[in-house]
Design a protein around this motif. Structure first.
Motif, PDB file in Angstrom:
ATOM      1  N   TYR A  49      12.009   2.033  15.084  1.00  0.00           N
ATOM      2  CA  TYR A  49      10.663   1.771  14.571  1.00  0.00           C
ATOM      3  C   TYR A  49      10.758   1.738  13.053  1.00  0.00           C
ATOM      4  N   VAL A  50      10.201   0.695  12.437  1.00  0.00           N
ATOM      5  CA  VAL A  50      10.237   0.557  10.979  1.00  0.00           C
ATOM      6  C   VAL A  50       8.811   0.476  10.460  1.00  0.00           C
ATOM      7  N   ASP A  51       8.458   1.422   9.602  1.00  0.00           N
ATOM      8  CA  ASP A  51       7.155   1.380   8.934  1.00  0.00           C
ATOM      9  C   ASP A  51       7.246   0.342   7.821  1.00  0.00           C
ATOM     10  N   ILE A  52       6.404  -0.677   7.879  1.00  0.00           N
ATOM     11  CA  ILE A  52       6.512  -1.785   6.921  1.00  0.00           C
ATOM     12  C   ILE A  52       6.183  -1.363   5.486  1.00  0.00           C
ATOM     13  N   PHE A  53       5.468  -0.252   5.336  1.00  0.00           N
ATOM     14  CA  PHE A  53       5.099   0.191   3.988  1.00  0.00           C
ATOM     15  C   PHE A  53       6.092   1.194   3.412  1.00  0.00           C
ATOM     16  N   SER A  54       7.029   1.672   4.230  1.00  0.00           N
ATOM     17  CA  SER A  54       8.118   2.520   3.731  1.00  0.00           C
ATOM     18  C   SER A  54       9.356   2.319   4.606  1.00  0.00           C
ATOM     19  N   GLN A  66       8.964  -6.784   4.325  1.00  0.00           N
ATOM     20  CA  GLN A  66       8.236  -7.498   3.275  1.00  0.00           C
ATOM     21  C   GLN A  66       7.590  -8.769   3.830  1.00  0.00           C
ATOM     22  N   ARG A  67       8.263  -9.443   4.746  1.00  0.00           N
ATOM     23  CA  ARG A  67       7.686 -10.641   5.370  1.00  0.00           C
ATOM     24  C   ARG A  67       6.418 -10.281   6.147  1.00  0.00           C
ATOM     25  N   VAL A  68       6.427  -9.124   6.791  1.00  0.00           N
ATOM     26  CA  VAL A  68       5.244  -8.685   7.539  1.00  0.00           C
ATOM     27  C   VAL A  68       4.127  -8.313   6.570  1.00  0.00           C
ATOM     28  N   GLU A  71       2.170 -11.045   5.266  1.00  0.00           N
ATOM     29  CA  GLU A  71       1.351 -11.652   6.317  1.00  0.00           C
ATOM     30  C   GLU A  71       1.975 -12.896   6.944  1.00  0.00           C
ATOM     31  N   GLU A  72       3.306 -12.946   6.956  1.00  0.00           N
ATOM     32  CA  GLU A  72       3.985 -14.010   7.682  1.00  0.00           C
ATOM     33  C   GLU A  72       3.891 -13.750   9.195  1.00  0.00           C
ATOM     34  N   PHE A  73       3.734 -12.468   9.551  1.00  0.00           N
ATOM     35  CA  PHE A  73       3.595 -12.047  10.948  1.00  0.00           C
ATOM     36  C   PHE A  73       2.455 -11.046  11.062  1.00  0.00           C
ATOM     37  N   PHE A  74       1.841 -10.988  12.260  1.00  0.00           N
ATOM     38  CA  PHE A  74       0.902  -9.914  12.567  1.00  0.00           C
ATOM     39  C   PHE A  74       1.715  -8.745  13.101  1.00  0.00           C
ATOM     40  N   TYR A  75       1.379  -7.538  12.670  1.00  0.00           N
ATOM     41  CA  TYR A  75       2.136  -6.407  13.204  1.00  0.00           C
ATOM     42  C   TYR A  75       1.342  -5.709  14.299  1.00  0.00           C
ATOM     43  N   PRO A  76       2.028  -5.044  15.213  1.00  0.00           N
ATOM     44  CA  PRO A  76       3.461  -4.820  15.242  1.00  0.00           C
ATOM     45  C   PRO A  76       4.233  -6.087  15.617  1.00  0.00           C
TER      46      PRO A  76
END
Length: 108
Positions: A49-54, A66-68, A71-76
């Motif tokens: 699991y990777v937290d996109i903000f850290s 960074q791509r997420v 907003e290149e992708f909707f998370y998760p």
């Protein structure tokens, strides 16, 4: 079965604006782990699991996170061996097909 299959979920504590009424990223990660383990067992699969903000120090995680964030992708976002398997509200059938295409067999 050869090398283990990597399943990576990129997400955040807060639910994305487009994903209201959907489970959180962490809930999706835990749900996927439980569903996949029930169908295929625990062997041959690594979960991250990777937290996109850290994101962790690994460059590949930082770049994809960074791509997420951009907003290149909707998370998760769910990746199976670095291939996007789903985003926002990932579908189990799609993920199962990808696992089976990599040689994973269902439990008897």
């Amino acid at each position: 079965m050869g090398k283990p299959i990597d399943i990576t979920v990129y997400g955040a504590d807060q639910i994305c604006a487009s994903c209201v009424n959907l489970p959180s990223s962490k809930d999706t990660y835990e749900w996927l782990q439980a569903a996949i383990t029930r169908k295929y067992g625990q062997d041959h699969i690594n979960y991250v699991y990777v937290d996109i903000f850290s994101p962790p120090e690994k460059e590949k995680h930082q770049q994809f996170a960074q791509r997420v964030v951009d907003e290149e992708f909707f998370y998760p976002v769910v990746l199976v061996d670095n291939e996007v398997a789903g985003e926002g509200n990932p579908k189990l059938k799609t993920i199962y097909r990808m696992l089976e295409a990599r040689g994973l067999n269902t439990l008897e």
